[in-house]
Design an enzyme around this catalytic site. Structure first.
Site, PDB file in Angstrom:
ATOM      1  N   HIS A 128      35.588 -43.497 -62.847  1.00 39.47           N
ATOM      2  CA  HIS A 128      34.430 -44.293 -63.426  1.00 39.47           C
ATOM      3  C   HIS A 128      34.537 -45.888 -63.442  1.00 39.47           C
ATOM      4  CE1 HIS A 128      32.660 -40.282 -63.877  1.00 39.47           C
ATOM      5  NE2 HIS A 128      33.039 -40.099 -65.068  1.00 39.47           N
ATOM      6  N   HIS A 202      25.604 -41.065 -66.922  1.00 44.05           N
ATOM      7  CA  HIS A 202      26.685 -40.014 -67.294  1.00 44.05           C
ATOM      8  C   HIS A 202      26.078 -39.323 -68.823  1.00 44.05           C
ATOM      9  CE1 HIS A 202      30.618 -38.364 -67.972  1.00 44.05           C
ATOM     10  NE2 HIS A 202      30.951 -38.711 -67.064  1.00 44.05           N
ATOM     11  N   GLU A 339      25.541 -35.604 -62.810  1.00 49.12           N
ATOM     12  CA  GLU A 339      25.467 -36.984 -62.204  1.00 49.12           C
ATOM     13  C   GLU A 339      25.359 -37.018 -60.602  1.00 49.12           C
ATOM     14  OE1 GLU A 339      29.791 -38.156 -63.584  1.00 49.12           O
ATOM     15  OE2 GLU A 339      29.463 -36.366 -64.517  1.00 49.12           O
TER      16      GLU A 339
HETATM   17  C1  BGC Z   1      34.232 -36.085 -64.578  1.00 54.45           C
HETATM   18  C2  BGC Z   1      35.292 -35.426 -65.628  1.00 54.45           C
HETATM   19  C3  BGC Z   1      35.660 -36.472 -66.550  1.00 54.45           C
HETATM   20  C4  BGC Z   1      34.490 -36.813 -67.216  1.00 54.45           C
HETATM   21  C5  BGC Z   1      34.877 -37.784 -68.223  1.00 54.45           C
HETATM   22  C6  BGC Z   1      33.045 -36.721 -65.497  1.00 54.45           C
HETATM   23  O1  BGC Z   1      32.172 -37.442 -64.675  1.00 54.45           O
HETATM   24  O2  BGC Z   1      33.792 -35.380 -63.466  1.00 54.45           O
HETATM   25  O3  BGC Z   1      36.433 -35.207 -64.841  1.00 54.45           O
HETATM   26  O4  BGC Z   1      36.580 -35.897 -67.435  1.00 54.45           O
HETATM   27  O5  BGC Z   1      33.585 -37.464 -66.634  1.00 54.45           O
HETATM   28  O6  BGC Z   1      34.030 -37.693 -69.488  1.00 54.45           O
END
Ligand code: BGC
Length: 374
Positions: A128, A202, A339
């Site tokens: 991210h 998210h 997402e």
């Molecule tokens: C991911 C997870 C990750 C989470 C973090 C998601 O977008 O797919 O693997 O732990 O984000 O909060």
């Protein structure tokens, strides 16, 4: 007669007049920068509140089958809690949402090294956007009326070299709340050097209302006949695998809880669902990707997107340590994310649709979350 017509016109105007959402203070960053909140409301009383920190959606109230509103996204009440510790509740993530293996990629002959901030299965990756991704920066916020509905535009300039990525990227995201109950998200970006870009929203949903337990009874349909299997580090192997006869088959309705505890290797790697589905629509048009139904409240949510992929994460890393906004701890699988995005690790996977934005090009992406009840 003239007067009557005039007064009818005036009252019609006042009924339909849409106010520009105003900026309200929502705390200060440690350096004193003021964070602003904007509240969007549609004619049916659906309400979305978002802030300039991380373009985070704080709350989203939608009616159940009896018209009763509940806040269906996880989050906190204060800025301090968002700054201290959040698994990306409600935020826009980027510059590269999802994972880049080893925090490394090559582009036009140069290798770029990013900070690694995640290590599933003992394998390091960039997740991210890195240590300080788009979810942890202050955006510029502007309330507006777009297409006749309350909207907010967040803008951010990500400097050349930020978090190790090349090029200065100018990015904006507009949230609109339409009168047919769509939360519409439009992204737009430009760069001055080629860079990977994969930006997504998210939010963690629980259509029973946040703080009301787990999400296992939600039923899902995905418009996807393939997914991208991963290794133990949650990095795609490169294969696009048919979902047929796997727990990943949501081409017909299945409850989240139905197959999430099974012994499937992919489920084990993810600790549940934490995978990218390859959407059937790959032509960049705004197409239906997912339908979610929550039987007890009757709330429904459809997801439409121009993106080719959908990461479904069912809150496997929530563990009761974070206290939610209504004073209830968020336990294992108390929220899920859908997402919309390109596939994980695309910068290292030449066979995946490209995530490289080049100078002179404008990147756009649209996602809609549409709410209903039945
Ligand atoms: C991911 C997870 C990750 C989470 C973090 C998601 O977008 O797919 O693997 O732990 O984000 O909060």
């Amino acid at each position: 007669m003239k007067i009557t017509l005039f007064s009818v016109a005036v009252s019609a105007c006042s009924v339909f007049a849409v106010d520009v959402p105003k900026a309200e203070p929502f705390g200060k960053m440690p350096d004193g920068t003021e964070i602003q909140a904007f509240t969007l409301t549609n004619k049916n009383g659906i309400k979305l509140r978002a802030i300039t920190y991380g373009a985070i959606v704080l709350s989203l109230e939608t009616p159940d089958r009896n018209g009763k509103l509940a806040d269906i996204v996880l989050g906190y009440n204060t800025l301090e809690e968002y700054i201290k510790d959040t698994p990306y509740f409600g935020a826009v993530v980027g510059r590269y949402g999802n994972r880049i293996a080893g925090g490394k990629f090559s582009l036009d002959g140069t290798t770029y090294t990013l900070a690694t901030n995640n290590e599933p299965g003992g394998m390091k990756c960039s997740l991210h956007g890195g240590l300080k991704g788009f979810d942890k920066v202050v955006w510029h916020g502007e309330g507006l009326v777009k297409n006749g509905v309350q909207s907010v535009k967040f803008s951010y300039t990500s400097k050349d070299g930020e978090e190790g990525f090349p090029g200065t990227v100018e990015l904006s995201v507009i949230y609109q709340l339409t009168d047919d109950n769509q939360w519409r998200i439009d992204y737009e970006a430009k760069t001055d050097k080629a860079s990977p870009l994969n930006v997504t929203q998210h939010s963690y949903f629980n259509l029973k209302g946040e703080g009301n337990g787990d999400i296992l009874e939600h039923e899902l349909v995905f418009k996807a006949s393939r997914f991208t299997p991963v290794n133990a580090g949650l990095i795609p192997t490169g294969e696009l695998r048919a979902v047929t006869n796997t727990p990943f088959d949501f081409t017909t309705a299945h409850r989240i809880g139905e197959r999430v505890k099974g012994d499937d290797e992919q489920i084990r790697f993810g600790g549940g669902y934490d995978h990218n589905w390859v959407l059937d629509s790959q032509d960049g048009s705004l197409a239906l990707a997912a339908i979610v139904t929550e039987p007890s409240s009757g709330r429904t949510m459809e997801v439409l997107t121009t993106e080719p992929g959908l990461q479904f994460y069912c809150g496997n890393f929530l563990d009761g340590k974070l206290m939610g906004k209504s004073g209830k701890a968020y336990q294992f699988r108390n929220g899920f994310c859908l997402e919309t995005q390109h596939y994980p690790d695309s910068p290292n996977q030449p066979s995946f649709p490209s995530t490289i934005l080049r100078p002179g090009k404008t990147w756009t992406s649209t996602t809609v979350y549409r709410f209903g009840a039945k």
